[in-house]
Design a protein around this motif. Structure first.
Motif, PDB file in Angstrom:
ATOM      1  N   ILE A  26       0.894  -1.160   0.000  1.00 41.34           N
ATOM      2  CA  ILE A  26       0.000   0.000   0.000  1.00 41.34           C
ATOM      3  C   ILE A  26       0.927   1.203   0.000  1.00 41.34           C
ATOM      4  O   ILE A  26       1.798   1.328   0.874  1.00 41.34           O
ATOM      5  N   PHE A  51      -3.988   6.950   3.113  1.00 40.81           N
ATOM      6  CA  PHE A  51      -3.298   5.691   3.372  1.00 40.81           C
ATOM      7  C   PHE A  51      -4.003   4.874   4.449  1.00 40.81           C
ATOM      8  O   PHE A  51      -4.265   3.694   4.272  1.00 40.81           O
ATOM      9  N   LEU A  55      -5.582   1.123   4.274  1.00 39.18           N
ATOM     10  CA  LEU A  55      -4.991   0.078   5.115  1.00 39.18           C
ATOM     11  C   LEU A  55      -6.055  -0.593   5.979  1.00 39.18           C
ATOM     12  O   LEU A  55      -6.093  -1.823   6.093  1.00 39.18           O
ATOM     13  N   GLU A  56      -6.935   0.183   6.566  1.00 39.64           N
ATOM     14  CA  GLU A  56      -7.981  -0.369   7.428  1.00 39.64           C
ATOM     15  C   GLU A  56      -8.859  -1.363   6.667  1.00 39.64           C
ATOM     16  O   GLU A  56      -9.138  -2.459   7.154  1.00 39.64           O
ATOM     17  N   LEU A  59      -6.817  -4.554   5.858  1.00 39.78           N
ATOM     18  CA  LEU A  59      -6.625  -5.407   7.036  1.00 39.78           C
ATOM     19  C   LEU A  59      -7.908  -6.118   7.453  1.00 39.78           C
ATOM     20  O   LEU A  59      -7.853  -7.188   8.050  1.00 39.78           O
ATOM     21  N   ALA A  67       4.769  -7.046   8.383  1.00 38.44           N
ATOM     22  CA  ALA A  67       4.799  -5.804   7.623  1.00 38.44           C
ATOM     23  C   ALA A  67       6.217  -5.259   7.575  1.00 38.44           C
ATOM     24  O   ALA A  67       6.998  -5.458   8.504  1.00 38.44           O
ATOM     25  N   LEU A  84       0.667   2.847  12.896  1.00 33.07           N
ATOM     26  CA  LEU A  84       1.011   1.563  12.287  1.00 33.07           C
ATOM     27  C   LEU A  84       1.512   0.567  13.319  1.00 33.07           C
ATOM     28  O   LEU A  84       1.251  -0.631  13.199  1.00 33.07           O
ATOM     29  N   LEU A  88      -0.407  -3.032  12.994  1.00 36.01           N
ATOM     30  CA  LEU A  88       0.270  -4.075  12.226  1.00 36.01           C
ATOM     31  C   LEU A  88       1.032  -5.063  13.102  1.00 36.01           C
ATOM     32  O   LEU A  88       1.656  -4.664  14.083  1.00 36.01           O
ATOM     33  N   VAL A 121       3.700   0.684   2.974  1.00 40.04           N
ATOM     34  CA  VAL A 121       3.886  -0.550   3.753  1.00 40.04           C
ATOM     35  C   VAL A 121       3.857  -1.745   2.813  1.00 40.04           C
ATOM     36  O   VAL A 121       3.092  -1.762   1.843  1.00 40.04           O
ATOM     37  N   LEU A 123       2.908  -5.567   3.031  1.00 40.75           N
ATOM     38  CA  LEU A 123       2.173  -6.500   3.877  1.00 40.75           C
ATOM     39  C   LEU A 123       2.441  -7.929   3.414  1.00 40.75           C
ATOM     40  O   LEU A 123       2.350  -8.219   2.213  1.00 40.75           O
TER      41      LEU A 123
END
Length: 129
Positions: A26, A51, A55-56, A59, A67, A84, A88, A121, A123
């Motif tokens: 991301i 961002f 990300l939310e 996830l 990560a 983060l 993470l 990031v 992942l």
């Protein structure tokens, strides 16, 4: 039509193909996209989508076991770095130049409109069992 999870057709399809240890990125709107790595560009103006909002959602949809972040986020974007660390699992840090090299092995990159420094990031996917 899907009722839950990722509604973006391209993302949903790519997520369904991911396996254990596969990596995705991301990225903010400034991260270079390596040749040959597919990019799903969600940006529509500077700062949008952000961002953290992407990300939310990611996830919520994927099992993530680790990560990778750029070292520089810890000093250049402390607010995001703190967020983060809460969100993470198993974070490792590498210099930004190495981070960019690691993106070459990602299955794909999700580009956001984020404009804050080092908002990127990698992942690593886990398993559901």
């Amino acid at each position: 039509m899907k009722k839950h999870g990722i509604l973006n057709r391209e993302l949903a399809g790519r997520f369904a193909k991911l396996g254990h240890t596969d990596r995705i990125v991301i990225a903010d709107c400034g991260l270079p996209i390596p040749d040959g790595v597919p990019c799903i560009d969600l940006s529509y103006k500077l700062g949008e989508p952000g961002f953290l909002s992407i990300l939310e959602v990611v996830l919520d949809d994927l099992v993530v076991e680790g990560a990778v972040l750029a070292d520089e986020i810890q000093t250049e974007n402390r607010g995001l770095s703190n967020e983060l660390m809460k969100a993470l699992p198993n974070i490792s840090y590498v210099p930004h130049e190495e981070f960019k090299r690691l993106t070459e092995k990602a299955k794909f990159i999700i580009r956001t409109g984020e404009t804050t420094p080092y908002a990127n990031v990698i992942l690593q996917c886990g398993v559901i069992f």
